[in-house]
Design an enzyme around this catalytic site. Sequence first.
Site, PDB file in Angstrom:
ATOM      1  N   GLU A  36     -10.129  -1.907 -26.406  1.00  0.00           N
ATOM      2  CA  GLU A  36     -11.301  -2.688 -26.768  1.00  0.00           C
ATOM      3  C   GLU A  36     -12.309  -2.462 -25.650  1.00  0.00           C
ATOM      4  O   GLU A  36     -11.978  -2.708 -24.484  1.00  0.00           O
ATOM      5  CB  GLU A  36     -10.888  -4.164 -26.766  1.00  0.00           C
ATOM      6  CG  GLU A  36     -11.306  -4.943 -27.959  1.00  0.00           C
ATOM      7  CD  GLU A  36     -10.948  -6.408 -27.776  1.00  0.00           C
ATOM      8  OE1 GLU A  36      -9.779  -6.722 -27.458  1.00  0.00           O
ATOM      9  OE2 GLU A  36     -11.857  -7.229 -27.944  1.00  0.00           O
ATOM     10  N   ARG A 261       5.110  -4.512 -22.376  1.00  0.00           N
ATOM     11  CA  ARG A 261       3.979  -4.104 -21.555  1.00  0.00           C
ATOM     12  C   ARG A 261       4.429  -3.861 -20.118  1.00  0.00           C
ATOM     13  O   ARG A 261       5.501  -4.294 -19.702  1.00  0.00           O
ATOM     14  CB  ARG A 261       2.842  -5.106 -21.614  1.00  0.00           C
ATOM     15  CG  ARG A 261       3.196  -6.535 -21.344  1.00  0.00           C
ATOM     16  CD  ARG A 261       2.113  -7.498 -21.829  1.00  0.00           C
ATOM     17  NE  ARG A 261       0.849  -7.304 -21.170  1.00  0.00           N
ATOM     18  CZ  ARG A 261      -0.295  -7.072 -21.823  1.00  0.00           C
ATOM     19  NH1 ARG A 261      -0.314  -7.007 -23.133  1.00  0.00           N
ATOM     20  NH2 ARG A 261      -1.422  -6.938 -21.164  1.00  0.00           N
ATOM     21  N   LYS A 271      -7.243  -8.091 -17.963  1.00  0.00           N
ATOM     22  CA  LYS A 271      -8.689  -7.931 -17.790  1.00  0.00           C
ATOM     23  C   LYS A 271      -9.332  -9.232 -17.318  1.00  0.00           C
ATOM     24  O   LYS A 271     -10.234  -9.219 -16.499  1.00  0.00           O
ATOM     25  CB  LYS A 271      -9.319  -7.566 -19.130  1.00  0.00           C
ATOM     26  CG  LYS A 271      -9.129  -6.136 -19.549  1.00  0.00           C
ATOM     27  CD  LYS A 271      -9.801  -5.942 -20.903  1.00  0.00           C
ATOM     28  CE  LYS A 271      -9.235  -4.743 -21.623  1.00  0.00           C
ATOM     29  NZ  LYS A 271      -9.494  -4.785 -23.054  1.00  0.00           N
TER      30      LYS A 271
HETATM   31  P1  ATP Z   1      -5.512  -7.179 -21.189  1.00  0.00           P
HETATM   32  O1  ATP Z   1      -4.150  -7.714 -21.517  1.00  0.00           O
HETATM   33  O2  ATP Z   1      -5.654  -6.670 -19.811  1.00  0.00           O
HETATM   34  O3  ATP Z   1      -6.617  -8.110 -21.561  1.00  0.00           O
HETATM   35  P2  ATP Z   1      -5.709  -5.763 -23.658  1.00  0.00           P
HETATM   36  O4  ATP Z   1      -4.347  -5.547 -24.186  1.00  0.00           O
HETATM   37  O5  ATP Z   1      -6.504  -6.842 -24.252  1.00  0.00           O
HETATM   38  O6  ATP Z   1      -5.657  -5.873 -22.080  1.00  0.00           O
HETATM   39  P3  ATP Z   1      -6.856  -3.511 -24.961  1.00  0.00           P
HETATM   40  O7  ATP Z   1      -8.116  -2.807 -24.668  1.00  0.00           O
HETATM   41  O8  ATP Z   1      -6.781  -4.289 -26.221  1.00  0.00           O
HETATM   42  O9  ATP Z   1      -6.564  -4.440 -23.727  1.00  0.00           O
HETATM   43  O10 ATP Z   1      -5.626  -2.534 -24.838  1.00  0.00           O
HETATM   44  C1  ATP Z   1      -5.585  -1.215 -25.306  1.00  0.00           C
HETATM   45  C2  ATP Z   1      -4.156  -0.793 -25.420  1.00  0.00           C
HETATM   46  O11 ATP Z   1      -3.498  -0.874 -24.150  1.00  0.00           O
HETATM   47  C3  ATP Z   1      -3.385  -1.696 -26.368  1.00  0.00           C
HETATM   48  O12 ATP Z   1      -2.597  -0.889 -27.217  1.00  0.00           O
HETATM   49  C4  ATP Z   1      -2.528  -2.526 -25.457  1.00  0.00           C
HETATM   50  O13 ATP Z   1      -1.345  -2.902 -26.087  1.00  0.00           O
HETATM   51  C5  ATP Z   1      -2.293  -1.577 -24.280  1.00  0.00           C
HETATM   52  N1  ATP Z   1      -2.002  -2.332 -23.066  1.00  0.00           N
HETATM   53  C6  ATP Z   1      -2.759  -3.272 -22.471  1.00  0.00           C
HETATM   54  N2  ATP Z   1      -2.141  -3.786 -21.400  1.00  0.00           N
HETATM   55  C7  ATP Z   1      -0.951  -3.149 -21.295  1.00  0.00           C
HETATM   56  C8  ATP Z   1       0.155  -3.225 -20.390  1.00  0.00           C
HETATM   57  N3  ATP Z   1       0.158  -4.076 -19.367  1.00  0.00           N
HETATM   58  N4  ATP Z   1       1.206  -2.404 -20.600  1.00  0.00           N
HETATM   59  C9  ATP Z   1       1.204  -1.534 -21.620  1.00  0.00           C
HETATM   60  N5  ATP Z   1       0.206  -1.411 -22.503  1.00  0.00           N
HETATM   61  C10 ATP Z   1      -0.869  -2.202 -22.349  1.00  0.00           C
HETATM   62 MG    MG Z   2      -6.421  -6.659 -26.535  1.00  0.00          MG
END
Ligand code: ATP
Ligand code: MG
Length: 561
Positions: A36, A261, A271
């Site tokens: 995102e 994760r 984030k």
């Molecule tokens: P955050 O948890 O930091 O807010 P997010 O998951 O909202 O991050 P996205 O931009 O939606 O951020 O994530 C893009 C991809 O990265 C998604 O497929 C998400 O599952 C993966 N992702 C995010 N954080 C992790 C993590 N800690 N380990 C593995 N994959 C991750």
């Molecule tokens: Mg997300």
Amino acid sequence: MTEASDNSPAHFIRNRIRQELESGKHERVVTRFPPEPNGYLHLGHAKSIVLNFAMADEFGGETNLRFDDTNPIREEQRYVDAIREDVAWLGYAWAHECFASDYFPTLYAYALHLIDHGLAYVDSQDGDMIRAQRGTLTEPGQPSPFRDRSPAENRDLFERMRGGEFADGAHVLRARIDMAAPNINLRDPVLYRIRHQKHPRTGDEWCIYPSYDFAHGQSDAIEGITHSLCTLEFEDHRPLYDWLIEHLPVPSKPQQIEFARLNLDFTVLSKRRLMRLVDEGYVDGWDDPRMPTFAGIRRRGFTPRSIRSFCTEIGVTKSESIIPFGALERNLRDDLNERAPRRLAVLEPLKIVLTNFPEDETEWFEVANHPQKPEMGTRKVPMTREAFIERGDFMEEPPKKFFRLKPGGEVRLRNAFIIRCDEVVRNGAGEVTELRCSFDPESRSGQPGSERKVKGTVHWVSAEHAVAAEVRLYDRLFSIPHPAGDKARDFVEFLNPESLKVIGNARLEPGLENAEPGEHYQFERTGYFVADPDSTPDRPVLNRAVTLRDTWAKLEKQLRG
Ligand code: ATP
Ligand code: MG
């Protein structure tokens, strides 16, 4: 495009894909990395990037970079640019660059399809009411009074929502599934919301936006994604993902597979929390070398290869775990040990005067850039009558096992010769300001007859040729392993006050004033360093990427108990 991942452990996703290809369920593998664009990428994302690209690479498929830009409120172009740069930096080339917003017309048509089949309805209650009727894990939800609107009425209302007739929140479009479903995600989830908000890419074209659940799976299907790999928090959404794929005229049927994760100790990977560290000034921006963001780790000196091998090594499972930060650092050490040229640098200088070395003369020693890699060449390092050694390499009253310099003692200056400390000079306050030493001309490194051994070897730089520099020593950002683990305390309370130590007056071997930002070196006996973007020939600035040994391993063991 990346080296064969020979340290790749078998894992359930790899096994499953292999079986599906063997059984003919799929002919090829297409994955996507779907950020995102509402923040900068961090090490958690690296795990997802490496997994998605590795699965496609290994099985001869391809990976898309898809910006999941369905929420215009927090999304910005600068994040899109940074994400592209970060994925490319990690070493990956995506097959197609996609935006969920490109599918808005198709998604809208899919919504009409559900409406026409009696599978979606416009609910005119507000968000609070809809939430209140959702029920709980033990109680079923309550149907909305608008649940039985006719397809014709729903179509009319939905088209008018799209036409901009209504204010934000006046109506939503919901799937019509089952208000008593044990999985709450199936209790008529919201598919579209009214949001009079300019979108970075589609501008004012839309005032209704699809929910994550409605956009994600359908985007996967449109792109022909075979395996939609995501983190475990979406496991409960899978029945909805499958329901939508089943009831819509989509061009392909992707499957969602969840994995745990990445969590790392001594840092935070979210984030929202990272944003707080920046906004509230706990760090110097997104690229502060203590931050686990791509911008931060890059500036800290982590290499793409070390991040890829780390992500491969930790494997992929369905159970949550916390990986030691030290494991990441070990991968960096392994990479830089191979590639970083060796240099001499003194961080806390103590002057030595070689009383039997001629004044105004320079002796040049030819020194290998890497002890095991002759192909990395040699360089000439100057020695003069005055030089610097590390303050910590001299002790006046040393303990028994101290093999470095002491009064009357001998030590080898690395790659040069053996010196003896003849006299300790002090200032008025009693501090040691200089050591007067003599060198043994017979002990020159590499010369016949120079075999005479002494126990200690120390690094040094010629005082006349030394380059003054700023050196930034970075350490863990937090002082406890799980800063966000204590719900009663704010994670910023656990910031490590010693996470940055600036040394203003280090002395480097000449030549290092021209180090380009991003160039790595091993400073012998001291650590791996990288030139910072702040570095200039007049004022070189080097960051310590990682120490030579894992100094935290012992401490972590204690903390873990
Ligand atoms: P955050 O948890 O930091 O807010 P997010 O998951 O909202 O991050 P996205 O931009 O939606 O951020 O994530 C893009 C991809 O990265 C998604 O497929 C998400 O599952 C993966 N992702 C995010 N954080 C992790 C993590 N800690 N380990 C593995 N994959 C991750
Ligand atoms: Mg997300």
